[in-house]
Design a protein around this motif. Structure first.
Motif, PDB file in Angstrom:
ATOM      1  N   GLN A  59      25.819  53.955  49.703  1.00  0.00           N
ATOM      2  CA  GLN A  59      24.354  52.928  48.084  1.00  0.00           C
ATOM      3  C   GLN A  59      25.431  53.275  47.318  1.00  0.00           C
ATOM      4  O   GLN A  59      26.505  54.149  47.130  1.00  0.00           O
ATOM      5  CB  GLN A  59      23.619  54.172  48.151  1.00  0.00           C
ATOM      6  N   GLY A  60      25.831  51.417  47.271  1.00  0.00           N
ATOM      7  CA  GLY A  60      26.820  51.226  45.818  1.00  0.00           C
ATOM      8  C   GLY A  60      27.876  51.152  46.126  1.00  0.00           C
ATOM      9  O   GLY A  60      28.812  52.098  45.387  1.00  0.00           O
ATOM     10  N   SER A  61      28.174  51.334  47.037  1.00  0.00           N
ATOM     11  CA  SER A  61      30.037  51.560  47.825  1.00  0.00           C
ATOM     12  C   SER A  61      30.191  50.597  46.973  1.00  0.00           C
ATOM     13  O   SER A  61      30.308  49.041  47.518  1.00  0.00           O
ATOM     14  CB  SER A  61      29.957  51.941  49.052  1.00  0.00           C
ATOM     15  N   VAL A  62      32.035  50.748  46.734  1.00  0.00           N
ATOM     16  CA  VAL A  62      33.787  49.580  46.500  1.00  0.00           C
ATOM     17  C   VAL A  62      34.251  49.275  48.242  1.00  0.00           C
ATOM     18  O   VAL A  62      34.146  49.915  48.741  1.00  0.00           O
ATOM     19  CB  VAL A  62      34.080  50.230  45.926  1.00  0.00           C
ATOM     20  N   THR A  63      33.844  48.191  47.998  1.00  0.00           N
ATOM     21  CA  THR A  63      34.519  47.626  49.112  1.00  0.00           C
ATOM     22  C   THR A  63      35.628  48.259  49.296  1.00  0.00           C
ATOM     23  O   THR A  63      36.489  48.106  48.583  1.00  0.00           O
ATOM     24  CB  THR A  63      34.337  46.211  49.002  1.00  0.00           C
ATOM     25  N   LEU A  64      36.275  48.257  50.416  1.00  0.00           N
ATOM     26  CA  LEU A  64      37.552  49.295  50.881  1.00  0.00           C
ATOM     27  C   LEU A  64      38.404  48.247  51.122  1.00  0.00           C
ATOM     28  O   LEU A  64      37.881  47.752  51.695  1.00  0.00           O
ATOM     29  CB  LEU A  64      36.983  50.894  51.301  1.00  0.00           C
ATOM     30  N   ASN A  65      39.605  48.606  51.095  1.00  0.00           N
ATOM     31  CA  ASN A  65      40.509  47.891  51.941  1.00  0.00           C
ATOM     32  C   ASN A  65      41.378  49.289  52.399  1.00  0.00           C
ATOM     33  O   ASN A  65      40.656  50.017  52.480  1.00  0.00           O
ATOM     34  CB  ASN A  65      41.726  47.008  51.595  1.00  0.00           C
ATOM     35  N   PRO A  89      39.858  51.222  47.549  1.00  0.00           N
ATOM     36  CA  PRO A  89      39.796  50.578  46.361  1.00  0.00           C
ATOM     37  C   PRO A  89      41.026  49.842  45.675  1.00  0.00           C
ATOM     38  O   PRO A  89      41.621  50.816  45.545  1.00  0.00           O
ATOM     39  CB  PRO A  89      38.908  50.197  44.976  1.00  0.00           C
ATOM     40  N   ARG A  90      40.706  48.046  45.543  1.00  0.00           N
ATOM     41  CA  ARG A  90      41.745  47.485  44.476  1.00  0.00           C
ATOM     42  C   ARG A  90      42.212  48.129  43.254  1.00  0.00           C
ATOM     43  O   ARG A  90      40.389  48.429  43.160  1.00  0.00           O
ATOM     44  CB  ARG A  90      41.568  45.853  44.573  1.00  0.00           C
ATOM     45  N   LEU A  91      42.991  48.661  42.771  1.00  0.00           N
ATOM     46  CA  LEU A  91      43.246  49.183  41.483  1.00  0.00           C
ATOM     47  C   LEU A  91      44.309  48.375  40.969  1.00  0.00           C
ATOM     48  O   LEU A  91      44.522  47.305  41.269  1.00  0.00           O
ATOM     49  CB  LEU A  91      43.859  50.334  41.451  1.00  0.00           C
ATOM     50  N   PRO A  92      43.912  47.910  39.257  1.00  0.00           N
ATOM     51  CA  PRO A  92      42.813  48.390  38.908  1.00  0.00           C
ATOM     52  C   PRO A  92      41.054  48.295  39.205  1.00  0.00           C
ATOM     53  O   PRO A  92      41.765  47.122  38.933  1.00  0.00           O
ATOM     54  CB  PRO A  92      43.392  48.436  36.879  1.00  0.00           C
ATOM     55  N   MET A  93      40.516  49.245  39.164  1.00  0.00           N
ATOM     56  CA  MET A  93      39.007  49.001  38.794  1.00  0.00           C
ATOM     57  C   MET A  93      38.422  48.376  37.889  1.00  0.00           C
ATOM     58  O   MET A  93      39.082  48.569  36.772  1.00  0.00           O
ATOM     59  CB  MET A  93      37.993  49.868  39.389  1.00  0.00           C
ATOM     60  N   THR A  94      37.652  47.103  38.077  1.00  0.00           N
ATOM     61  CA  THR A  94      36.958  47.028  36.911  1.00  0.00           C
ATOM     62  C   THR A  94      36.058  48.351  35.967  1.00  0.00           C
ATOM     63  O   THR A  94      35.844  48.834  37.134  1.00  0.00           O
ATOM     64  CB  THR A  94      35.320  46.288  36.880  1.00  0.00           C
ATOM     65  N   GLU A  95      35.160  48.624  35.540  1.00  0.00           N
ATOM     66  CA  GLU A  95      34.304  49.673  35.487  1.00  0.00           C
ATOM     67  C   GLU A  95      33.312  50.103  35.588  1.00  0.00           C
ATOM     68  O   GLU A  95      32.894  50.920  36.091  1.00  0.00           O
ATOM     69  CB  GLU A  95      34.338  50.003  33.741  1.00  0.00           C
ATOM     70  N   TRP A 106      45.088  56.478  33.360  1.00  0.00           N
ATOM     71  CA  TRP A 106      45.704  56.202  33.945  1.00  0.00           C
ATOM     72  C   TRP A 106      46.407  54.155  34.655  1.00  0.00           C
ATOM     73  O   TRP A 106      46.606  55.072  35.754  1.00  0.00           O
ATOM     74  CB  TRP A 106      45.516  57.257  35.413  1.00  0.00           C
ATOM     75  N   GLY A 107      45.292  54.177  34.318  1.00  0.00           N
ATOM     76  CA  GLY A 107      45.482  52.449  35.509  1.00  0.00           C
ATOM     77  C   GLY A 107      44.892  52.435  36.289  1.00  0.00           C
ATOM     78  O   GLY A 107      44.498  51.823  37.218  1.00  0.00           O
ATOM     79  N   ILE A 108      43.789  52.977  36.596  1.00  0.00           N
ATOM     80  CA  ILE A 108      42.573  52.735  37.784  1.00  0.00           C
ATOM     81  C   ILE A 108      41.775  52.197  37.085  1.00  0.00           C
ATOM     82  O   ILE A 108      41.185  51.788  38.059  1.00  0.00           O
ATOM     83  CB  ILE A 108      41.899  54.918  38.152  1.00  0.00           C
ATOM     84  N   VAL A 109      41.638  52.061  35.856  1.00  0.00           N
ATOM     85  CA  VAL A 109      40.128  51.521  35.350  1.00  0.00           C
ATOM     86  C   VAL A 109      41.072  50.221  34.569  1.00  0.00           C
ATOM     87  O   VAL A 109      42.090  50.588  33.699  1.00  0.00           O
ATOM     88  CB  VAL A 109      38.841  52.136  34.393  1.00  0.00           C
ATOM     89  N   ALA A 110      40.457  48.748  34.735  1.00  0.00           N
ATOM     90  CA  ALA A 110      41.339  47.934  34.200  1.00  0.00           C
ATOM     91  C   ALA A 110      40.938  48.166  32.632  1.00  0.00           C
ATOM     92  O   ALA A 110      39.560  48.200  31.666  1.00  0.00           O
ATOM     93  CB  ALA A 110      41.013  46.908  33.783  1.00  0.00           C
ATOM     94  N   LYS A 111      42.116  47.628  32.072  1.00  0.00           N
ATOM     95  CA  LYS A 111      41.777  47.958  29.869  1.00  0.00           C
ATOM     96  C   LYS A 111      41.107  46.652  29.483  1.00  0.00           C
ATOM     97  O   LYS A 111      40.791  45.912  30.029  1.00  0.00           O
ATOM     98  CB  LYS A 111      43.301  47.743  29.565  1.00  0.00           C
ATOM     99  N   ARG A 112      40.060  47.184  28.568  1.00  0.00           N
ATOM    100  CA  ARG A 112      39.525  46.396  27.910  1.00  0.00           C
ATOM    101  C   ARG A 112      39.695  44.854  27.170  1.00  0.00           C
ATOM    102  O   ARG A 112      40.845  45.230  27.070  1.00  0.00           O
ATOM    103  CB  ARG A 112      38.657  46.452  27.065  1.00  0.00           C
TER     104      ARG A 112
END
Length: 94
Positions: free
Chosen positions: A2-8, A12-18, A88-94
């Motif tokens: 449930q609610g999974s991120v599409t994986l390659n 997941p593609r980094l950085p991710m959105t929040e 850490w660059g995993i989530v995109a900066k705002r």
């Protein structure tokens, strides 16, 4: 899942959105107890191909585990984990 991120193939593609990170963190909770343990976080970061995993898990737990129960649980703690992931660059900066 449930609610999974599409994986390659690399995860997941980094950085991710929040939003993507919040969905991903739900998948990190592999035993479904609505908590993210050190072991679950370590495996998830390894699967993302993140470097310095041991240090990042230690830092995340020190920063985000506000009640010191050994896991990330509750919205407030997850928000703190997002802060770490953003640095850490995993989530995109705002």
């Amino acid at each position: 899942m449930q609610g999974s991120v599409t994986l390659n193939l690399q995860g997941p593609r980094l950085p991710m959105t929040e939003e993507e990170f919040m969905k991903w963190i739900d998948d990190v909770d592999t035993n479904g107890d609505h908590k993210v343990s050190k072991q679950e976080l370590k495996k998830a970061l390894r699967d993302l191909g993140v470097s310095f995993i041991g240090w990042k898990v230690w830092r995340a737990m020190r920063h985000a585990d506000l009640n010191r129960n050994g896991c990330i649980d509750g919205q407030r703690e997850v928000r703190k984990l997002v802060d770490c992931a953003r640095r850490w660059g995993i989530v995109a900066k705002r």
